[in-house]
Design an enzyme around this catalytic site. Structure first.
Site, PDB file in Angstrom:
ATOM      1  N   HIS A  12       0.797  -1.096  -0.197  1.00 36.57           N
ATOM      2  CA  HIS A  12      -0.016   0.114  -0.118  1.00 36.57           C
ATOM      3  C   HIS A  12       1.150   1.214   0.383  1.00 36.57           C
ATOM      4  O   HIS A  12      -0.082   2.144   0.557  1.00 36.57           O
ATOM      5  CB  HIS A  12      -0.950  -0.166   1.170  1.00 36.57           C
ATOM      6  CG  HIS A  12      -0.400  -0.049   2.565  1.00 36.57           C
ATOM      7  ND1 HIS A  12      -1.026  -0.875   3.666  1.00 36.57           N
ATOM      8  CD2 HIS A  12       0.809   0.019   3.010  1.00 36.57           C
ATOM      9  CE1 HIS A  12      -0.274  -0.461   5.009  1.00 36.57           C
ATOM     10  NE2 HIS A  12       0.746  -0.160   4.140  1.00 36.57           N
ATOM     11  N   HIS A  59      -1.337   4.404  10.015  1.00 41.24           N
ATOM     12  CA  HIS A  59       0.250   5.364  10.423  1.00 41.24           C
ATOM     13  C   HIS A  59       0.091   6.122  10.909  1.00 41.24           C
ATOM     14  O   HIS A  59       0.536   7.259  11.000  1.00 41.24           O
ATOM     15  CB  HIS A  59       0.665   5.059   9.199  1.00 41.24           C
ATOM     16  CG  HIS A  59       1.110   3.712   7.770  1.00 41.24           C
ATOM     17  ND1 HIS A  59       0.252   3.840   7.789  1.00 41.24           N
ATOM     18  CD2 HIS A  59       1.742   2.614   7.596  1.00 41.24           C
ATOM     19  CE1 HIS A  59       0.141   2.270   6.285  1.00 41.24           C
ATOM     20  NE2 HIS A  59       1.274   2.343   6.521  1.00 41.24           N
ATOM     21  N   HIS A 193      10.306  -4.236   3.128  1.00 39.79           N
ATOM     22  CA  HIS A 193      11.146  -2.728   3.677  1.00 39.79           C
ATOM     23  C   HIS A 193      10.982  -2.547   4.683  1.00 39.79           C
ATOM     24  O   HIS A 193      10.332  -2.697   5.521  1.00 39.79           O
ATOM     25  CB  HIS A 193       9.322  -1.400   3.232  1.00 39.79           C
ATOM     26  CG  HIS A 193       8.379  -1.575   3.573  1.00 39.79           C
ATOM     27  ND1 HIS A 193       7.319  -2.756   3.842  1.00 39.79           N
ATOM     28  CD2 HIS A 193       7.780  -0.466   3.696  1.00 39.79           C
ATOM     29  CE1 HIS A 193       6.316  -2.462   4.114  1.00 39.79           C
ATOM     30  NE2 HIS A 193       6.085  -0.494   4.250  1.00 39.79           N
ATOM     31  N   GLU A 240       4.456  -5.462   8.202  1.00 40.71           N
ATOM     32  CA  GLU A 240       3.221  -5.344   8.275  1.00 40.71           C
ATOM     33  C   GLU A 240       2.509  -6.508   6.851  1.00 40.71           C
ATOM     34  O   GLU A 240       1.172  -6.935   7.073  1.00 40.71           O
ATOM     35  CB  GLU A 240       2.667  -4.479   7.074  1.00 40.71           C
ATOM     36  CG  GLU A 240       2.937  -3.125   7.680  1.00 40.71           C
ATOM     37  CD  GLU A 240       3.417  -1.766   7.131  1.00 40.71           C
ATOM     38  OE1 GLU A 240       2.755  -0.551   6.875  1.00 40.71           O
ATOM     39  OE2 GLU A 240       3.109  -2.319   4.986  1.00 40.71           O
TER      40      GLU A 240
HETATM   41  C1  DHB Z   1       5.773   3.558   2.729  1.00 43.17           C
HETATM   42  C2  DHB Z   1       4.957   3.662   3.455  1.00 43.17           C
HETATM   43  C3  DHB Z   1       4.087   2.531   3.676  1.00 43.17           C
HETATM   44  O1  DHB Z   1       3.538   2.404   5.000  1.00 43.17           O
HETATM   45  C4  DHB Z   1       4.324   1.246   3.494  1.00 43.17           C
HETATM   46  O2  DHB Z   1       3.948   0.472   3.474  1.00 43.17           O
HETATM   47  C5  DHB Z   1       5.610   1.658   2.298  1.00 43.17           C
HETATM   48  C6  DHB Z   1       6.234   2.429   2.113  1.00 43.17           C
HETATM   49  C7  DHB Z   1       6.858   5.473   2.281  1.00 43.17           C
HETATM   50  O3  DHB Z   1       6.445   5.518   3.123  1.00 43.17           O
HETATM   51  O4  DHB Z   1       7.523   4.678   1.103  1.00 43.17           O
HETATM   52 FE    FE Z   2       2.675   0.888   5.227  1.00 43.16          FE
END
Ligand code: DHB
Ligand code: FE
Length: 287
Positions: A12, A59, A193, A240
Site C-alpha cells: 500500500h 500509520h 521494507h 505489515e
Molecule cells: C511507505 C510507507 C508505507 O506505509 C508502506 O507500507 C510502504 C512504503 C513509504 O513511506 O515509502
Molecule cells: Fe505501510
C-alpha cells in the site's frame, strides 16, 4: 448467507497514491507498477463483491500513541480519506456496511477474539492505495468497504498465528450473516521494507518470494513465522505482512493462485500482489 470466495493481497505504498493523484501513472517508473494491476482490475470487475473487508494498518493517522488497539473494526456508515500531511487524497469517501460490521464484531468477540469497535475513523494510504490499485480513479468506490485496522506500528504487534486464526473467525462471522452478500477480503501492506535507520531501503526478494509461494500452499507454516523473523528478514515495516494472514485465514486451506505480481522498487519498498480464490468455487479465470 454471506460468503467469502476470494482474497486480494497488495502493498500500500503511499507514493503510488501520490503518483496516481498527480497524473504520473504514465511515467515509465510508475507505469511498470500500474501495468502489474491491469489483470487485477479486470478480475475485480468480473468478481465485484458487495463488500470488501479490508485489513490494513493505520500509520499514526487516525490513532496515535494515546491509544493503540490491536484489532479495530470500522462500524461507521462512512470513512473520510485522512490528511497525511499533504491534504486528504482526492479519492471518494469510503462507504461502510454498519450492519455487517456490527455483526462481525458481535460474532468474533463471542468467538473469544478481542476487537475494538470504532465508530469514527479517517482512513490513510493503508486503505486507500489498495482501492486505487484495484479500481483506478472512479467517482465513487463501486462497493461497500469494512475497514479492519491492525496495530503493526507500535510493538508488540499480533503474531501471524493469531492473525491467521482471527481470519478464520472472520469467515465464520461472515458466513453467519443471513443476507446474501459476496465478500472479498483484502490483506494489505508489505512486502519487505524498512523506512528508517541503518537498514533503510532493505529489500529481501528471497524472503518475499518464499512468503508468496507458501502463503497460498502452506498457510499454517507461514502463520508460524515469528515477529523477529519478519523484522530481521523483511525489515521493520515488513511486519505489515502479518495482515496478509488475516485475509488468508478467511479462505479455504486449498486455494488457487489466480494472479501474482512482484516488483522492485516502488518508492523504497518491494511491492507484492496476489489474488487467491477458494479452489472449490474458483472462476478458472487466468491472466
Ligand atoms: C511507505 C510507507 C508505507 O506505509 C508502506 O507500507 C510502504 C512504503 C513509504 O513511506 O515509502
Ligand atoms: Fe505501510
Amino acid at each position: 448467507m454471506a460468503t467469502i470466495s476470494a482474497s486480494v493481497y497488495t502493498s500500500h505504498v503511499p507514493a503510488i497514491g501520490a503518483a496516481l493523484d498527480q497524473g504520473k501513472s504514465n511515467e515509465p517508473y510508475w507505469r511498470q507498477v500500474f501495468d502489474g494491476y491491469a489483470f487485477s482490475k479486470q478480475w475485480e470487475k468480473e468478481h465485484l463483491p458487495d463488500v470488501i473487508f479490508l485489513v490494513f494498518n493505520d500509520h499514526a493517522t487516525a490513532f496515535s500513541l494515546d491509544f493503540i488497539p490491536t484489532f479495530a473494526i470500522g462500524t461507521a456508515a462512512e470513512f473520510a480519506p485522512a490528511d497525511e500531511g499533504w491534504g486528504p487524497r482526492p479519492v471518494p469517501t469510503v462507504i461502510g456496511h454498519p450492519k455487517l460490521a456490527s455483526h462481525i464484531a458481535q460474532s468474533v468477540i463471542q468467538q473469544d477474539f478481542d476487537l475494538t469497535i470504532v465508530n469514527k475513523m479517517d482512513v490513510d494510504h493503508g486503505l486507500t492505495v489498495p482501492l486505487s490499485l484495484m479500481f483506478g480513479q472512479p467517482q465513487e468506490w463501486p462497493c461497500r468497504i469494512i475497514p479492519l485496522a491492525v496495530n503493526v506500528v507500535q510493538y508488540p504487534p499480533p503474531t501471524g498465528n493469531r492473525c491467521y486464526h482471527f481470519g478464520q473467525a472472520i469467515r465464520r462471522a461472515v458466513e453467519s450473516f443471513p443476507e446474501d452478500l459476496r465478500v472479498v477480503v483484502f490483506g494489505t501492506g508489505g512486502m519487505s521494507h524498512q523506512l528508517q535507520g541503518k537498514r533503510a531501503g532493505l529489500i529481501n526478494r528471497e524472503f518475499d518470494t518464499r512468503f508468496l509461494d507458501e502463503l497460498s500452499r502452506n498457510p499454517r507454516e507461514v502463520a508460524k513465522i515469528p515477529f523477529i523473523e519478519y523484522v530481521r528478514e523483511a525489515g521493520s515495516e515488513g511486519i505489515e505482512l502479518v495482515m496478509w494472514l488475516i485475509a488468508r485465514g478467511a479462505l479455504d486451506e486449498r486455494v488457487r493462485e489466480v494472479y501474482r505480481f512482484y516488483h522492485v522498487p516502488a518508492s523504497n519498498t518491494a511491492l507484492g500482489h496476489l489474488i487467491l480464490e477458494n479452489e472449490a468455487t474458483s472462476s478458472g479465470l487466468t491472466p
